[in-house]
Design a protein around this motif. Structure first.
Motif, PDB file in Angstrom:
ATOM      1  N   CYS A   1       1.764 -16.670 -10.887  1.00 37.51           N
ATOM      2  CA  CYS A   1       2.545 -17.867 -11.165  1.00 37.51           C
ATOM      3  C   CYS A   1       1.777 -18.752 -12.144  1.00 37.51           C
ATOM      4  O   CYS A   1       0.592 -19.010 -11.935  1.00 37.51           O
ATOM      5  CB  CYS A   1       2.796 -18.610  -9.859  1.00 37.51           C
ATOM      6  SG  CYS A   1       3.458 -20.266 -10.089  1.00 37.51           S
TER       7      CYS A   1
ATOM      8  N   CYS B   1       0.425 -22.059 -10.051  1.00 32.09           N
ATOM      9  CA  CYS B   1      -0.549 -22.049  -8.968  1.00 32.09           C
ATOM     10  C   CYS B   1      -1.360 -20.761  -8.899  1.00 32.09           C
ATOM     11  O   CYS B   1      -2.292 -20.655  -8.110  1.00 32.09           O
ATOM     12  CB  CYS B   1       0.137 -22.299  -7.628  1.00 32.09           C
ATOM     13  SG  CYS B   1       1.094 -20.884  -7.091  1.00 32.09           S
TER      14      CYS B   1
ATOM     15  N   ARG C   1       4.896 -19.563  -3.176  1.00 33.40           N
ATOM     16  CA  ARG C   1       4.287 -20.841  -2.835  1.00 33.40           C
ATOM     17  C   ARG C   1       5.058 -22.006  -3.429  1.00 33.40           C
ATOM     18  O   ARG C   1       5.455 -22.940  -2.740  1.00 33.40           O
ATOM     19  CB  ARG C   1       2.838 -20.839  -3.348  1.00 33.40           C
ATOM     20  CG  ARG C   1       1.925 -21.568  -2.387  1.00 33.40           C
ATOM     21  CD  ARG C   1       0.498 -21.452  -2.802  1.00 33.40           C
ATOM     22  NE  ARG C   1      -0.079 -22.773  -2.885  1.00 33.40           N
ATOM     23  CZ  ARG C   1      -1.247 -23.018  -3.459  1.00 33.40           C
ATOM     24  NH1 ARG C   1      -1.914 -22.041  -4.038  1.00 33.40           N
ATOM     25  NH2 ARG C   1      -1.705 -24.237  -3.478  1.00 33.40           N
ATOM     26  N   CYS C   2       5.298 -21.951  -4.753  1.00 32.92           N
ATOM     27  CA  CYS C   2       6.061 -23.028  -5.401  1.00 32.92           C
ATOM     28  C   CYS C   2       7.559 -22.858  -5.175  1.00 32.92           C
ATOM     29  O   CYS C   2       8.342 -23.741  -5.530  1.00 32.92           O
ATOM     30  CB  CYS C   2       5.818 -23.036  -6.897  1.00 32.92           C
ATOM     31  SG  CYS C   2       4.095 -23.041  -7.348  1.00 32.92           S
TER      32      CYS C   2
ATOM     33  N   CYS D   1       7.733 -17.160  -7.237  1.00 36.65           N
ATOM     34  CA  CYS D   1       6.486 -17.582  -6.600  1.00 36.65           C
ATOM     35  C   CYS D   1       6.776 -18.034  -5.165  1.00 36.65           C
ATOM     36  O   CYS D   1       7.542 -18.967  -4.948  1.00 36.65           O
ATOM     37  CB  CYS D   1       5.836 -18.717  -7.370  1.00 36.65           C
ATOM     38  SG  CYS D   1       4.386 -19.360  -6.484  1.00 36.65           S
TER      39      CYS D   1
HETATM   40 ZN   LIG Z   1       3.255 -20.802  -7.801  1.00 38.95          ZN
END
Ligand SMILES: [Zn+2]
Ligand SMILES: Nc1nc2c(ncn2[C@@H]2O[C@H](COP(=O)(O)OP(=O)(O)OP(=O)(O)O)[C@@H](O)[C@H]2O)c(=O)[nH]1
Ligand SMILES: [Mg+2]
Lengths: 215, 119
Positions: free
Chosen positions: B89, B92, B75-76, B73
């Motif tokens: 994910c 998120c 973002r994470c 992911c």
């Molecule tokens: Zn994520």
């Protein structure tokens, strides 16, 4: 007696890959650009080949037809004066290097051009075996559903170009184009995704241009 | 779907390794197999016993380590196992990118039984 740990790190596909490299080298020397055409049964592989070969006006075209049984597709292509040889795998779910190497002699490639290898109708196994091609072309259709990239990721990951065929049927289906394309982009950010119809001929100009730009 | 020809290839790799190390017998084979490789471990195991019979690999213990398909992911910034029918994910919802497709299929190592060399 003693035991000895020996590191191997050898891919099971490596023997096939060696054969595929040999084929690729020999095709290259003969001026042949080879395309491995993959897709589930009935997605329009043969119909698309016919459109592409017509569209590639002036380029010499050869076809290897892979089917588990029958020479129906080969007869269709030969009736259009397209040089074709048939491979029947008698049950095997994919073409592999050795099958293609043994078949190339029968095809008598005598001038440079493009070789289409229509793989066995199957969205799984063909993607795992290199057969000496320059690139893999994946044909999918709106009729199979928009979730195919999520269910059969490998074929989408390995394809250099993806055709979305049968778009003439779009009005009759609930096909979520965004969902389909998003799924492909995760696996394969760069391959062109071209909407085509082998029935109406729509979209094939673009595919022909792409092939010619790579030859 | 095509475990038979691939298992034949596997046995060939293992037997070749035994020969090149002058080993009379292979006691274990460590195989790495991706979860999404389309290869069924039990099926490989069944064919292995069949094909290895009469070779130095006969009776070898086949140890299969499976590898999951993993996504990353952005973002994470963490990896997660690929959910079925989705690349999102679990935390998120952002679409991950493949880290390993789980398509591995290779022989990691073999355990060979060798005659003790005279010093
Ligand atoms: Zn994520
Ligand atoms: N409506 C529509 N039908 C199509 C299109 N392309 C192919 N077909 C039809 O789909 C069927 C299968 O087409 P083929 O070209 O034989 O497909 P294939 O992928 O070669 O099939 P196999 O070799 O049997 O796996 C035929 O009835 C075609 O007429 C299309 O764009 N639109
Ligand atoms: Mg066909």
């Amino acid at each position: 007696m003693s035991n000895k740990d020996v590191e191997i790190m050898e891919n099971i596909y490596s023997e096939n890959d060696r054969i595929a490299e040999r084929i690729q080298k020999s095709l290259h020397e003969q001026g042949i650009y080879a395309i491995n055409v993959m897709g589930a049964p009935g997605v329009g592989k043969t119909s698309s080949l016919i459109k592409l070969i017509k569209g590639l006006n002036g380029v010499k075209a050869y076809v290897i037809e892979g089917d588990i049984e029958s020479d129906i597709d080969t007869k269709k292509l030969k009736a259009l004066d397209i040089e074709t040889v048939q491979i029947n795998t008698g049950g095997a779910c994919h073409l592999d290097g050795i099958l293609i190497e043994n078949t190339l002699n029968d095809l008598g490639l005598n001038e440079p051009g493009v070789l289409f290898i229509e793989n066995i109708g199957n969205l799984v196994c063909p993607a795992e075996f290199n057969i000496g091609e320059n690139c893999k072309m994946l044909i999918t259709t709106v009729a199979e559903g928009d979730d195919k990239p999520y269910k059969y990721p490998l074929a989408f990951e390995k394809a250099a170009i993806i055709l979305l065929n049968k778009i003439d049927l779009l009005p009759y289906l609930d096909f979520d184009m965004d969902y389909y394309i998003r799924g492909i982009r995760v696996l394969n950010p760069n391959a062109p995704i071209i909407k085509v119809s082998a029935k109406t001929g729509a979209g094939f100009d673009e595919v022909c241009e792409w092939i010619q730009s790579r030859m | 779907m095509h475990e038979y020809p691939l298992t034949k290839q596997l046995v060939k790799i293992v037997v070749d390794a035994a020969k090149s190390h002058n080993a009379a017998k292979v006691s274990a084979v460590r195989l790495v197999l991706g979860e999404s490789s389309g290869i069924i471990p039990d099926s490989v195991g069944m064919y292995f016993d069949m094909i290895a019979a009469g070779t130095p690999a006969e009776g070898a213990k086949l140890e299969i380590r499976t590898v999951k398909a993993e996504m990353h992911c952005p973002r994470c910034r963490k990896d997660f196992p690929r959910p079925r029918f989705s690349f999102a994910c679990p935390d998120c919802g952002t679409l991950g990118s493949p880290k390993s497709l789980g398509d591995e299929f290779y022989v990691e190592s073999v355990l060979l039984e060798t005659e003790e060399e005279e010093e």
